[in-house]
Design a protein around this motif. Structure first.
Motif, PDB file in Angstrom:
ATOM      1  N   ILE A   5      44.944  30.244  35.646  1.00 26.56           N
ATOM      2  CA  ILE A   5      45.168  28.815  35.530  1.00 26.56           C
ATOM      3  C   ILE A   5      44.321  28.067  36.551  1.00 26.56           C
ATOM      4  O   ILE A   5      44.189  28.502  37.691  1.00 26.56           O
ATOM      5  CB  ILE A   5      46.662  28.487  35.748  1.00 26.56           C
ATOM      6  N   ARG A   6      43.762  26.951  36.139  1.00 26.60           N
ATOM      7  CA  ARG A   6      43.003  26.101  37.040  1.00 26.60           C
ATOM      8  C   ARG A   6      43.487  24.658  36.874  1.00 26.60           C
ATOM      9  O   ARG A   6      44.109  24.310  35.870  1.00 26.60           O
ATOM     10  CB  ARG A   6      41.496  26.187  36.745  1.00 26.60           C
ATOM     11  N   THR A   7      43.190  23.832  37.875  1.00 29.60           N
ATOM     12  CA  THR A   7      43.609  22.434  37.862  1.00 29.60           C
ATOM     13  C   THR A   7      42.408  21.520  37.720  1.00 29.60           C
ATOM     14  O   THR A   7      41.412  21.672  38.430  1.00 29.60           O
ATOM     15  CB  THR A   7      44.377  22.081  39.151  1.00 29.60           C
ATOM     16  N   SER A  14      47.018  21.124  34.941  1.00 31.49           N
ATOM     17  CA  SER A  14      46.609  22.522  34.976  1.00 31.49           C
ATOM     18  C   SER A  14      46.578  23.115  33.575  1.00 31.49           C
ATOM     19  O   SER A  14      47.351  22.741  32.696  1.00 31.49           O
ATOM     20  CB  SER A  14      47.564  23.337  35.859  1.00 31.49           C
ATOM     21  N   ALA A 231      47.621  28.320  40.120  1.00 30.73           N
ATOM     22  CA  ALA A 231      46.842  27.128  39.791  1.00 30.73           C
ATOM     23  C   ALA A 231      45.869  26.828  40.906  1.00 30.73           C
ATOM     24  O   ALA A 231      46.232  26.772  42.076  1.00 30.73           O
ATOM     25  CB  ALA A 231      47.790  25.940  39.583  1.00 30.73           C
ATOM     26  N   GLU A 233      41.954  24.604  41.851  1.00 32.16           N
ATOM     27  CA  GLU A 233      40.976  23.624  41.410  1.00 32.16           C
ATOM     28  C   GLU A 233      39.580  24.205  41.390  1.00 32.16           C
ATOM     29  O   GLU A 233      38.753  23.793  40.601  1.00 32.16           O
ATOM     30  CB  GLU A 233      40.976  22.420  42.359  1.00 32.16           C
TER      31      GLU A 233
END
Length: 235
Positions: A5-7, A14, A231, A233
């Motif tokens: 997961i990325r933001t 996310s 999560a 970025e």
């Protein structure tokens, strides 16, 4: 293993990496799309549409978000960054389609598609943007029949490219309509198409396909992603 997961640095929402677009930095300091998330170095992720990105650029929000993401390193945002992203996503989606065609997972030709659709073997149906309305309507109907969705109004996906472009992508001649007859291949192509069509928005994509989920190759440099579900970025 589930997708990390990325933001999004702009929306703060996310999602999985496959639904986002990675931005990385070239050796010259240009911020460029890395839609396959392969470029080395630090990167940042966005999950907005082209219109939202253009607004963020105009208001200086992208510049600020990138400054935080890359810790104040000198960066240059190309004036045509949104178009570069759209082009990279288009290439990625059509390249994926071409690979599945070479693997024998794509069927073309009205009769072959109709037969596969009615027998329930068609997992994804697409039409070139210059396909005839009558042919499209008939194949959409066959697809609904094979999926036991008569009366639902479900349709295949109208791609924002002509039959010439679709033919080149698939390495075939005069491809007006195409279908995926392998479920996993359809998922791979569907995700690539979804990421592209989500980014370009309704002005670029004529109508959505209910089998696709949201989505976003080339051209940048930008630490390698660690296999984690936390999560984040960057990376």
């Amino acid at each position: 293993m589930s997708d990390p997961i990325r933001t999004c640095i702009l929306s703060r929402e996310s999602d999985t990496r496959d639904h986002l677009i990675r931005l990385a930095v070239s050796p010259d300091g240009d911020v460029l799309p890395d839609v396959r998330a392969k470029a080395p170095g630090r990167g940042a992720w966005i999950g907005v549409t082209r219109g939202e990105l253009e607004t963020a650029i105009a208001k200086g929000k992208l510049k600020g978000a990138l400054a935080r993401a890359f810790k104040g390193a000198p960066l240059a945002i190309p004036d045509d960054l949104p178009q570069r992203i759209a082009d990279a996503l288009e290439r990625d989606a059509l390249n994926r389609f071409g690979l599945e065609s070479k693997a024998g997972h794509v069927v073309i030709g009205h009769e072959k598609i109709d037969k596969a659709a009615r027998s329930g073997k068609l997992h994804l149906l697409v039409h070139a943007d210059d396909a005839g309305a009558d042919g499209t309507r008939k194949l959409d109907q066959a697809w609904r029949v094979g999926r036991d969705q008569e009366g639902s109004g479900a349709t295949g996906l109208d791609l924002p490219v002509s039959r010439t472009i679709l033919s080149l992508a698939l390495g075939r001649e005069n491809v007006v309509h195409a279908g995926l007859i392998d479920a996993r291949a359809a998922k791979r192509v569907g995700e690539s198409l979804a990421r592209w069509l989500y980014f370009i928005g309704p002005d670029g994509a004529t109508k959505p396909c209910e089998t696709l989920s949201q989505g976003p190759s080339d051209g940048a440099t930008g630490a390698s992603d660690e296999p984690t579900n936390d999560a984040r970025e960057f990376e």
